[in-house]
Write an enzyme that holds these catalytic residues in place. Structure first.
Site, PDB file in Angstrom:
ATOM      1  N   PRO A 123       0.841  -1.202   0.000  1.00  0.00           N
ATOM      2  CA  PRO A 123       0.000   0.000   0.000  1.00  0.00           C
ATOM      3  C   PRO A 123       0.874   1.249   0.000  1.00  0.00           C
ATOM      4  O   PRO A 123       1.956   1.257   0.597  1.00  0.00           O
ATOM      5  CB  PRO A 123      -0.795  -0.118   1.304  1.00  0.00           C
ATOM      6  CG  PRO A 123       0.042  -0.993   2.186  1.00  0.00           C
ATOM      7  CD  PRO A 123       0.754  -1.942   1.270  1.00  0.00           C
ATOM      8  N   LYS A 124       0.429   2.276  -0.677  1.00  0.00           N
ATOM      9  CA  LYS A 124       1.123   3.564  -0.635  1.00  0.00           C
ATOM     10  C   LYS A 124       0.533   4.337   0.546  1.00  0.00           C
ATOM     11  O   LYS A 124      -0.434   5.077   0.422  1.00  0.00           O
ATOM     12  CB  LYS A 124       0.948   4.327  -1.940  1.00  0.00           C
ATOM     13  CG  LYS A 124       1.827   5.562  -2.051  1.00  0.00           C
ATOM     14  CD  LYS A 124       1.706   6.190  -3.433  1.00  0.00           C
ATOM     15  CE  LYS A 124       2.660   7.371  -3.544  1.00  0.00           C
ATOM     16  NZ  LYS A 124       2.332   8.466  -2.601  1.00  0.00           N
ATOM     17  N   VAL A 125       1.139   4.116   1.696  1.00  0.00           N
ATOM     18  CA  VAL A 125       0.632   4.697   2.942  1.00  0.00           C
ATOM     19  C   VAL A 125       0.798   6.212   2.896  1.00  0.00           C
ATOM     20  O   VAL A 125       1.846   6.733   2.502  1.00  0.00           O
ATOM     21  CB  VAL A 125       1.375   4.098   4.152  1.00  0.00           C
ATOM     22  CG1 VAL A 125       0.859   4.708   5.444  1.00  0.00           C
ATOM     23  CG2 VAL A 125       1.205   2.577   4.167  1.00  0.00           C
ATOM     24  N   GLY A 278      -2.940   4.850  -2.840  1.00  0.00           N
ATOM     25  CA  GLY A 278      -2.615   4.010  -3.985  1.00  0.00           C
ATOM     26  C   GLY A 278      -1.789   2.817  -3.549  1.00  0.00           C
ATOM     27  O   GLY A 278      -1.801   2.421  -2.377  1.00  0.00           O
TER      28      GLY A 278
END
Length: 560
Positions: A123-125, A278
Site C-alpha cells: 500500500p502507498k501509505v 494508492g
C-alpha cells in the site's frame, strides 16, 4: 525494443495531452497567474514545514501543485520543486530517498512490469517519509525525508512513538530503514472515508515543539531496507520479528498488472489501519544503496488511486431556464475523471447561489460525485487573476411562460420539451435535449406539441437526427397519442403531483376546466396555495389554446 517504444509513445501521448490543455493566455497574464499560484503554494509549504499546520487539503495541494507545473511547462517557466522543506540544521541521510515514479494507468504499469521479475505490491501509505538508523541494536537517528538527501533530525520525536521499535537485533542491529510515519486508524476504508488530510496531520504532530502524548497516535510502515537481505521473504520475516509487522502483513507477491489491480481494489475497499493513496509495486532486486539518488529509482513505481474529488478548471458559466421558469447556473469544465465518469459540467444552482460561490471562468473548483453519480461543487480552491463573469438573463419567466416558442423563450421552451418526453410523462424514448434542439431548430415548432405534426420524411431529413433513429422517433410520437389523459395534462405542466392528479379522477379536459378551487384543495398533498396555482394554470390563455389544439388532434380526453 517494442516495450520501450510503447512506453515512449505513451509518454509522447501524455505530453500531447498536457500541451492540449494549455491556457490561451498572453505572456503577461501567464506570468501573473503562475506567480500568484506559486506564491500561494510557497505559503502553504511554509505553513506545512515550519509551523506543522495545513490550510489546504492534501489532495487539493497535490492537484494545484500539478496544475502549477503544467502552466510552467506550457509557458516555458522552470517547474518548482514540490514539497521542498527548509534545510536549516539539516541532517544527511545515510541512504538517499529516491521518491517513486507514478504510473498513469494500468497499461503503463503493465509495460513497466513486463521488463522485471520478483515483484511485490505494497500500500502507498499516506503520511510523511522518514529514515530510521539503527546502530548496535538501538535507534540512533530518525531523519525526515526533506529533499531526499538531507532532512530534519526527528530522533527525539520518533523515540516517543511507541509503534517504532527502539531496539532491534540480528541483521537489523546495524541497518538503515526507510518508511512512512502515519496516523493510526481503526478500520479506515479509503473508498468511503478518503484521505482525511492525514499527511498534514502527521506533519503537524511531528513539527510541534511540545512532546505531546498524541505522538502515540502515530505508526510506522517500513517500505525499504537498503542493502538488506536479497530475498524479500527474508526481509519481511526479519522486519516482523523486530516489530515492524505491518510490512509483512501488507506486502504481496504479484506477477502482472491484473494481480496488482485486484489487490489495489481490495485495499481501496477494505478496512485498513492507515490512510492510503494508492499502491507501490517494487522489484525485490535493488541496487546497492550508494547508487540511490532522488528521482532515479527504476525498481519501484506507484499507481495512485483516483482522487475522490478533482480540481477542475471552469471554462464557462452558462444559464439554463427550467420548465418552471427558474434560472439555474451551470459551470462548463475542462474534463476530469471521477470514478470512471467523465465530468464536463456541474450544476451550481440558482443565480443567487452562483453569486454566493463567486465562480468565474478560469477559477479552479473542487468537484466530487454526490448520490447517484451526480457531480457537485465542494469548494472554490483557486480564483484566477482576471475574472469576468457573464450577466444572467432577466428573471422574466415563470411556470406559465414559454409554452409557445419565441426567441426569448428558447431555453424554457426546450426544457418543457425535455420534460414532456420523460418516462414518467409521455415516455418518448430515445430523444433528449440535443434531439429536441435539433428538431426545433429545423422545423421551428409553434408550441410544445408541434412535433405531433412531423412526418417520417421531415424526421428523416432533420440534421442531427440519424436516419436509423428517425423511424423510431416517428413511432414514439404516434404511440404518445394513445397515452392516458393524465399524462398529457402532466405534459402541459399542471402544478400537481402525479398522485394528486390520479386521485382527482379527472378524465377529460372539459371536466378539468369546470373543477373548482375547493375540489383541488381536497386532493392529497394539495393545499390552498397549490389549488390556486391550478386555477391560474387552467385559466391561462396559452393552456386553453393548447387544450383546443390537442382536441383538434383527437387526443384522448380532449375531444369536445
Amino acid at each position: 525494443m517494442k516495450v520501450w517504444m510503447a512506453i515512449l509513445i505513451s509518454i509522447l501521448c501524455w505530453q500531447s495531452s498536457v500541451w492540449a490543455v494549455c491556457p490561451a493566455w498572453s505572456p503577461a497574464r501567464a506570468q501573473e497567474e503562475i506567480s500568484r499560484l506559486q506564491q500561494q503554494i510557497k505559503q502553504w509549504d511554509d505553513d506545512y514545514w515550519k509551523e506543522g499546520k495545513s490550510e489546504v487539503e492534501d489532495g487539493v495541494y497535490d492537484q494545484l501543485s500539478a496544475r502549477l507545473t503544467q502552466w510552467q511547462r506550457c509557458f516555458g517557466s522552470e517547474p518548482r520543486d514540490v514539497m521542498m522543506p527548509p534545510l536549516n540544521g539539516a541532517v544527511m541521510h545515510p541512504v538517499a530517498h529516491t521518491g517513486v515514479r507514478k504510473m498513469v494507468d494500468k497499461n503503463a504499469l503493465s509495460l513497466w512490469m513486463r521488463e522485471r521479475s520478483d515483484l511485490w505490491v505494497q500500500p502507498k501509505v499516506d503520511g510523511v517519509a522518514v529514515t530510521l538508523v539503527y546502530r548496535d541494536g538501538k535507534l540512533n537517528k530518525a531523519i525526515s525525508r526533506g529533499n531526499g538527501l538531507k532532512g530534519e533530525d526527528w530522533t527525539q520525536k520518533v523515540s516517543l512513538i511507541s509503534a517504532v521499535p527502539q531496539t532491534v537485533s540480528g541483521p537489523l542491529a546495524n541497518s538503515t530503514l526507510q518508511g512512512e510515519i502515519f496516523l493510526q486508524r481503526e478500520g479506515h476504508i479509503q473508498q468511503q472515508m478518503g484521505g482525511i488530510n492525514a499527511r498534514a496531520k502527521v506533519a503537524g504532530l511531528m513539527m510541534r515543539q511540545d512532546d505531546s502524548d498524541t505522538l502515540n497516535s502515530l505508526g510506522v510502515f517500513v517500505w525499504a531496507w537498503p542493502d538488506g537481505p536479497q530475498l524479500m521473504s527474508d526481509r519481511l520475516k526479519e522486519l516482523a520479528t523486530a516489530g515492524f509487522t505491518l510490512t509483512q502483513t501488507y506486502t504481496r507477491a504479484v506477477k502482472n498488472a491484473d494481480e496488482v489491480a485486484r489487490v489495489r481494489n481490495e485495499w481501496w475497499k477494505a478496512e485498513l489501519p492507515f490512510v492510503t493513496d494508492g499502491v507501490v509495486v517494487r522489484a525485490a532486486k535493488e541496487p546497492e544503496s550508494r547508487h540511490w539518488l532522488p528521482g532515479q529509482a527504476e525498481w519501484l513505481v506507484a499507481w495512485k488511486y483516483q482522487p475522490v474529488a478533482q480540481v477542475a478548471e471552469v471554462k464557462a458559466i452558462q444559464f439554463a431556464v427550467g420548465k418552471s421558469g427558474k434560472i439555474s447556473v451551470v459551470a462548463s469544465l475542462a474534463p476530469v475523471m471521477l470514478d470512471d465518469k467523465k465530468v464536463q459540467r456541474v450544476n451550481i444552482g440558482s443565480v443567487r447561489r452562483w453569486q454566493e460561490w463567486d465562480i468565474a471562468p478560469g477559477d479552479q473548483i473542487l468537484v466530487s460525485l454526490a448520490g447517484q453519480g451526480i457531480p457537485r461543487i465542494d469548494d472554490v480552491v483557486w480564483r484566477g487573476a482576471e475574472r469576468t463573469k457573464p450577466t444572467p438573463p432577466e428573471n422574466r419567466f415563470n411556470s406559465l411562460t414559454c409554452y409557445f416558442a419565441s426567441d426569448v423563450c428558447q431555453e424554457q421552451f426546450i426544457s418543457r420539451l425535455v420534460w414532456l418526453g420523460a418516462k414518467q410523462v409521455l415516455g418518448l424514448d430515445g430523444i433528449g435535449e440535443a434531439g429536441w434542439r435539433a428538431l426545433h431548430q429545423t422545423h421551428r415548432f409553434e408550441h410544445i406539441f408541434s412535433w405531433l405534426l412531423l412526418t417520417p420524411e421531415q424526421l428523416q431529413n432533420t440534421p442531427g437526427i440519424a436516419k436509423s433513429k428517425s423511424a423510431q422517433l416517428w413511432h414514439q410520437f404516434n404511440l404518445a397519442r394513445k397515452q392516458p389523459f393524465t399524462r398529457w395534462v402532466m405534459a402541459m405542466g399542471i402544478p400537481l403531483t402525479r398522485a394528486a392528479l390520479n386521485a382527482s379522477d379527472e378524465r377529460s379536459w372539459s371536466q378539468l376546466l369546470f373543477s373548482t378551487e375547493q375540489f383541488w384543495q381536497q386532493l392529497p398533498g394539495t393545499g390552498s396555495g397549490r389549488a390556486r396555482q391550478v386555477i391560474e394554470w387552467k385559466e391561462n390563455a396559452q393552456i386553453k389554446k393548447l387544450g383546443s389544439w390537442l382536441a383538434a388532434q383527437q387526443i384522448t380526453g380532449f375531444e369536445p
